[in-house]
Design a protein around this motif. Structure first.
Motif, PDB file in Angstrom:
ATOM      1  N   ILE A 292       0.844  -1.207   0.000  1.00  0.00           N
ATOM      2  CA  ILE A 292       0.000   0.000   0.000  1.00  0.00           C
ATOM      3  C   ILE A 292       0.878   1.256   0.000  1.00  0.00           C
ATOM      4  O   ILE A 292       0.634   2.203  -0.758  1.00  0.00           O
ATOM      5  N   ALA A 293       1.948   1.238   0.834  1.00  0.00           N
ATOM      6  CA  ALA A 293       2.859   2.393   0.914  1.00  0.00           C
ATOM      7  C   ALA A 293       3.571   2.601  -0.431  1.00  0.00           C
ATOM      8  O   ALA A 293       3.733   3.738  -0.894  1.00  0.00           O
ATOM      9  N   LEU A 294       3.985   1.499  -1.069  1.00  0.00           N
ATOM     10  CA  LEU A 294       4.685   1.596  -2.362  1.00  0.00           C
ATOM     11  C   LEU A 294       3.740   2.107  -3.455  1.00  0.00           C
ATOM     12  O   LEU A 294       4.126   2.909  -4.306  1.00  0.00           O
ATOM     13  N   TYR A 295       2.481   1.641  -3.411  1.00  0.00           N
ATOM     14  CA  TYR A 295       1.513   2.089  -4.414  1.00  0.00           C
ATOM     15  C   TYR A 295       1.229   3.582  -4.254  1.00  0.00           C
ATOM     16  O   TYR A 295       1.184   4.330  -5.234  1.00  0.00           O
ATOM     17  N   ALA A 296       1.064   4.010  -2.986  1.00  0.00           N
ATOM     18  CA  ALA A 296       0.823   5.434  -2.716  1.00  0.00           C
ATOM     19  C   ALA A 296       1.975   6.275  -3.270  1.00  0.00           C
ATOM     20  O   ALA A 296       1.763   7.293  -3.932  1.00  0.00           O
ATOM     21  N   THR A 297       3.195   5.814  -3.016  1.00  0.00           N
ATOM     22  CA  THR A 297       4.407   6.527  -3.482  1.00  0.00           C
ATOM     23  C   THR A 297       4.397   6.652  -5.006  1.00  0.00           C
ATOM     24  O   THR A 297       4.697   7.705  -5.558  1.00  0.00           O
ATOM     25  N   MET A 298       4.022   5.559  -5.670  1.00  0.00           N
ATOM     26  CA  MET A 298       4.021   5.540  -7.135  1.00  0.00           C
ATOM     27  C   MET A 298       2.996   6.513  -7.707  1.00  0.00           C
ATOM     28  O   MET A 298       3.249   7.198  -8.707  1.00  0.00           O
ATOM     29  N   THR A 299       1.805   6.623  -7.055  1.00  0.00           N
ATOM     30  CA  THR A 299       0.770   7.526  -7.588  1.00  0.00           C
ATOM     31  C   THR A 299       1.210   8.992  -7.515  1.00  0.00           C
ATOM     32  O   THR A 299       0.640   9.842  -8.190  1.00  0.00           O
ATOM     33  N   ALA A 300       2.208   9.276  -6.690  1.00  0.00           N
ATOM     34  CA  ALA A 300       2.712  10.662  -6.576  1.00  0.00           C
ATOM     35  C   ALA A 300       3.897  10.896  -7.505  1.00  0.00           C
ATOM     36  O   ALA A 300       4.547  11.951  -7.443  1.00  0.00           O
ATOM     37  N   GLY A 301       4.223   9.897  -8.335  1.00  0.00           N
ATOM     38  CA  GLY A 301       5.301  10.069  -9.303  1.00  0.00           C
ATOM     39  C   GLY A 301       6.678   9.712  -8.776  1.00  0.00           C
ATOM     40  O   GLY A 301       7.697  10.035  -9.387  1.00  0.00           O
ATOM     41  N   PHE A 302       6.728   9.030  -7.636  1.00  0.00           N
ATOM     42  CA  PHE A 302       8.014   8.620  -7.054  1.00  0.00           C
ATOM     43  C   PHE A 302       8.213   7.110  -7.230  1.00  0.00           C
ATOM     44  O   PHE A 302       7.261   6.365  -7.461  1.00  0.00           O
ATOM     45  N   GLN A 303       9.480   6.694  -7.059  1.00  0.00           N
ATOM     46  CA  GLN A 303       9.796   5.255  -7.102  1.00  0.00           C
ATOM     47  C   GLN A 303       9.970   4.715  -5.672  1.00  0.00           C
ATOM     48  O   GLN A 303      10.271   5.470  -4.743  1.00  0.00           O
ATOM     49  N   GLY A 304       9.792   3.404  -5.545  1.00  0.00           N
ATOM     50  CA  GLY A 304       9.985   2.760  -4.245  1.00  0.00           C
ATOM     51  C   GLY A 304      11.023   1.652  -4.354  1.00  0.00           C
ATOM     52  O   GLY A 304      11.188   1.042  -5.416  1.00  0.00           O
ATOM     53  N   ALA A 305      11.744   1.390  -3.247  1.00  0.00           N
ATOM     54  CA  ALA A 305      12.729   0.301  -3.217  1.00  0.00           C
ATOM     55  C   ALA A 305      12.451  -0.567  -2.003  1.00  0.00           C
ATOM     56  O   ALA A 305      12.160  -0.049  -0.919  1.00  0.00           O
ATOM     57  N   LEU A 306      12.537  -1.878  -2.187  1.00  0.00           N
ATOM     58  CA  LEU A 306      12.350  -2.824  -1.085  1.00  0.00           C
ATOM     59  C   LEU A 306      13.586  -3.716  -1.019  1.00  0.00           C
ATOM     60  O   LEU A 306      13.836  -4.499  -1.936  1.00  0.00           O
ATOM     61  N   MET A 307      14.374  -3.557   0.052  1.00  0.00           N
ATOM     62  CA  MET A 307      15.614  -4.351   0.188  1.00  0.00           C
ATOM     63  C   MET A 307      15.421  -5.435   1.250  1.00  0.00           C
ATOM     64  O   MET A 307      14.971  -5.156   2.355  1.00  0.00           O
ATOM     65  N   VAL A 308      15.769  -6.671   0.869  1.00  0.00           N
ATOM     66  CA  VAL A 308      15.621  -7.817   1.772  1.00  0.00           C
ATOM     67  C   VAL A 308      16.943  -8.580   1.854  1.00  0.00           C
ATOM     68  O   VAL A 308      17.787  -8.449   0.976  1.00  0.00           O
ATOM     69  N   PRO A 309      17.148  -9.381   2.915  1.00  0.00           N
ATOM     70  CA  PRO A 309      18.472  -9.993   3.104  1.00  0.00           C
ATOM     71  C   PRO A 309      18.834 -11.167   2.201  1.00  0.00           C
ATOM     72  O   PRO A 309      19.997 -11.470   2.053  1.00  0.00           O
ATOM     73  N   THR A 310      17.861 -11.874   1.610  1.00  0.00           N
ATOM     74  CA  THR A 310      18.225 -13.063   0.813  1.00  0.00           C
ATOM     75  C   THR A 310      17.485 -13.094  -0.514  1.00  0.00           C
ATOM     76  O   THR A 310      16.424 -12.499  -0.672  1.00  0.00           O
ATOM     77  N   GLU A 311      18.050 -13.856  -1.449  1.00  0.00           N
ATOM     78  CA  GLU A 311      17.449 -13.956  -2.782  1.00  0.00           C
ATOM     79  C   GLU A 311      16.090 -14.658  -2.749  1.00  0.00           C
ATOM     80  O   GLU A 311      15.166 -14.276  -3.454  1.00  0.00           O
TER      81      GLU A 311
END
Length: 677
Positions: A292-311
């Motif tokens: 939801i947070a990433l979608y909100a960010t995208m609707t405002a014209g911004f990009q989102g990044a999600l970093m996790v520890p393993t493949e």
């Protein structure tokens, strides 16, 4: 002359001895003064009649028989003699200290410190004490082969003799009076050489408060700084589009999910720079909140990044997000160490142009050539697995992007205040409805055949099972052999009826992913794994988990593992197979069978193992306190936090005379021992 002087200024400390002391982290006089004992031996002389069995005590008496030394085993010795206190005669034995024979003379009085055996009426000696013992407590220090206890104590005494007057106060007088705290120099001396229990208690109370308070002063200072620099990004997302997105979700959000989503969205819209920690137990639905947070960010014209520890986890998150964003115009890409060169080049090009809205990945996200067009939100999952610097690099990929840290390792409030005091904390404290609690049982290894027979019931219903082998960190090879042996044993047991697959750390990433994918598709029914089945791995059809040698895992880790089952609508079970060698191990197994609440498990884990081990001090950004204990001294931590916050709220406190020593000290430690990278 200053406590910052090198230890070489002390007599008897040359280059070699200084090198040895440095192995204990002692390089300056100050380090020596602050190298506090980790325990004290009560060396008050006691009467035999008062002593409990197996108690460590000091007994003074007359030597009534000559010392006889005997040898046994390889280079082992036993020194034996008899002593008399009043009219009670008792035996004394010293092991592997043959040099003490010269100190034992018939008809002389000596004091021996050791462990009392009431049944045998004998004392197993540890040391013969000096004739005139002024203190009732002997400090015991952490030492190593290069530095011995006796020589360390001598050096500490010498340091106090020469530098006592150079020890400066670092707390405001107002706080010393308010909490009746010992002056710093007295407290430091009494930490090493207390006259009695009460003096030691007061000295420790002062040192613990000082450690927590100085740390909280820095945390609160950081908070102030962030408020002053609050001109972050105002992500003015499209409210109608976000509503449409949440309404099409295939399930109703829980009250807790709605609450934390509102907190995050409020932060996104505001000019204030978001630094929020999102805590939620295993399976509480953090991924949906992140989406939801990433979608909100995208609707405002911004990009989102999600970093996790393993493949494996990155792949899992990628699949979840693609599913959640289905029907919406969101371009999600995956970047890991395994991404092929050509594909990677394409991803980086689209990322720089803004064509990719959300990038999911591992440490690969923080490589120098990864450039975003307009990064607005950074989310790190299981963030305590990343070092402070790694998180910082990702943040710097944009202009002050909002930051959301997520963890499925619930952190008790005292620890959250300490480790993440500069952040706001959101907690998802309820599980989605319909979740059936996982039944956890603890059995001993001989019961394994019955457990395997019982597993057939689940497998016959078409369900699957995880079998987790212990992680023996010292030897990856041993892990593999261990898992291979269990894998072969299970293949024999299940025969051709069910397929057993094996996953271990020595495999290539592609091989691991292929095995996980086959398990997800129910092409194999039993998955034997040495590597932890990562946080987030989601196979709803897996309803049973066996954890072999469960006592080798920490409680939080066991709870994470257990969370891999019970993800569907069917009752699931987790069976701990363990034969713990001590009471703590047994307690840990009992805790796991008594609760499925991650916050309770986390509290207990902290009590039993301490925060450094639970989170890994260096990784989590936790300071290394010399004396303060985040669990046992939680009440002092809270007081220290309140006092530090109150001081920072006073305008111009830095120039008030009462705070002058504190200001000087804070500047020094920030330069020399910063808590933050």
């Amino acid at each position: 002359m200053s406590v910052k002087d090198s230890v070489t200024k002390l007599s008897g400390v040359g280059a070699k001895r200084a090198e040895n002391l440095a192995t204990l982290g002692i390089e300056r006089v100050e380090d020596l003064l602050e190298h506090y004992p980790f325990r004290y031996e009560d060396i008050q002389e006691r009467k035999i009649a008062e002593i409990q069995d197996q108690e460590k005590v000091t007994i003074k008496g007359l030597v009534v028989s000559p010392a006889v030394m005997s040898r046994f085993g390889y280079k082992k010795t036993r020194l034996q003699f008899r002593m008399m206190q009043d009219h009670d005669v008792f035996a004394v034995s010293f092991f592997n200290q043959p040099y003490l024979k010269d100190k034992v003379e018939v008809s002389t009085e000596i004091a021996v410190y050791g462990k009392w055996d009431a049944k045998r009426k004998s004392l197993t000696g540890m040391k013969i004490l000096a004739p005139k013992q002024e203190e009732d407590f002997a400090p015991i220090y952490r030492v190593n082969k290069a530095v011995r206890q006796a020589s360390l104590v001598q050096l500490i005494k010498q340091a106090f003799d020469g530098y006592y007057d150079q020890i400066e106060e670092n707390l405001p007088l107002s706080l010393l009076e308010k909490y009746r705290l010992m002056p710093r120099k007295e407290a430091m001396y009494s930490m090493h050489f207390p006259k009695n229990i009460e003096e030691h208690h007061q000295a420790k109370r002062r040192v613990v408060f000082e450690e927590f308070f100085l740390f909280q002063m820095q945390i609160q200072g950081l908070k102030q700084q962030q408020r002053a620099e609050s001109n972050g990004l105002a992500i003015a997302y499209d409210v109608a589009a976000l509503k449409a997105f949440t309404q099409q979700l295939p399930f109703e959000l829980t009250t807790a999910q709605k609450r934390v989503t509102n907190e995050i969205c409020r932060d996104l819209r505001s000019q204030k720079h978001m630094q929020r920690l999102l805590q939620g137990d295993v399976g509480s639905g953090k991924t949906v909140v992140a989406a939801i947070a990433l979608y909100a960010t995208m609707t405002a014209g911004f990009q989102g990044a999600l970093m996790v520890p393993t493949e494996i986890l990155a792949q899992q998150h990628m699949e979840s997000l693609v599913q959640l964003f289905e029907g919406f115009d969101v371009n999600v890409a995956l970047l890991t160490g395994s991404t092929k060169t050509k594909e990677r080049r394409e991803i980086l090009s689209q990322l720089a142009s803004g064509a990719i809205h959300v990038l999911v990945g591992t440490h690969a996200l923080i490589q120098a050539d990864v450039e975003f067009s307009h990064l607005g939100l950074v989310i790190t999952d299981e963030q305590h697995r990343f070092g402070v610097n790694q998180r910082k690099i990702l943040r710097e990929k944009g202009w002050r992007p909002d930051v959301l840290f997520m963890t499925a390792t619930p952190i008790p409030r005292t620890l959250a205040i300490t480790a993440y005091g500069e952040m706001d904390v959101s907690i998802i404290d309820e599980l989605p409805s319909g979740r059936i609690p996982i039944e956890t049982r603890w059995v001993r290894p001989p019961q394994m055949p019955q457990v395997l027979k019982g597993s057939l019931t689940q497998l016959q219903k078409g369900h699957q099972m995880y079998v987790i082998c212990p992680l023996i960190e010292e030897s990856e090879m041993l892990d593999v052999q261990n898992a291979v042996a269990i894998y072969e044993e299970l293949q024999d047991f299940y025969g051709s009826d069910y397929k057993v697959s094996l996953l271990h750390g020595k495999m290539k990433n592609q091989e691991k992913e292929a095995i996980m994918e086959a398990f997800k598709q129910n092409e194999s029914q039993i998955l034997v794994s040495t590597t932890v089945i990562e946080v987030g791995v989601n196979v709803p059809n897996a309803t049973m988990m066996l954890i072999i040698d469960a006592d080798r895992f920490g409680l939080a880790q066991l709870h994470q593992l257990r969370g891999r089952v019970g993800r569907g609508a069917v009752a699931s079970s987790c069976i701990l197979i363990a034969n713990p060698k001590n009471e703590t191990g047994q307690k840990r197994m009992q805790i796991m069978t008594e609760t499925t609440n991650g916050f309770v498990v986390s509290e207990k884990d902290l009590e039993l193992r301490g925060p450094g081990e639970v989170f890994g001090s260096r990784q989590s950004g936790l300071p290394e306190f010399a004396m303060a204990d985040l669990v046992a001294d939680g009440h002092i931590l809270e007081v220290a936090r309140q006092e530090a916050a109150a001081i920072w709220q006073q305008v111009g406190w830095e120039v008030l005379p009462d705070f002058a020593p504190l200001v000087t000290y804070l500047k020094t430690i920030q330069q020399e021992k910063p808590f933050f990278d």
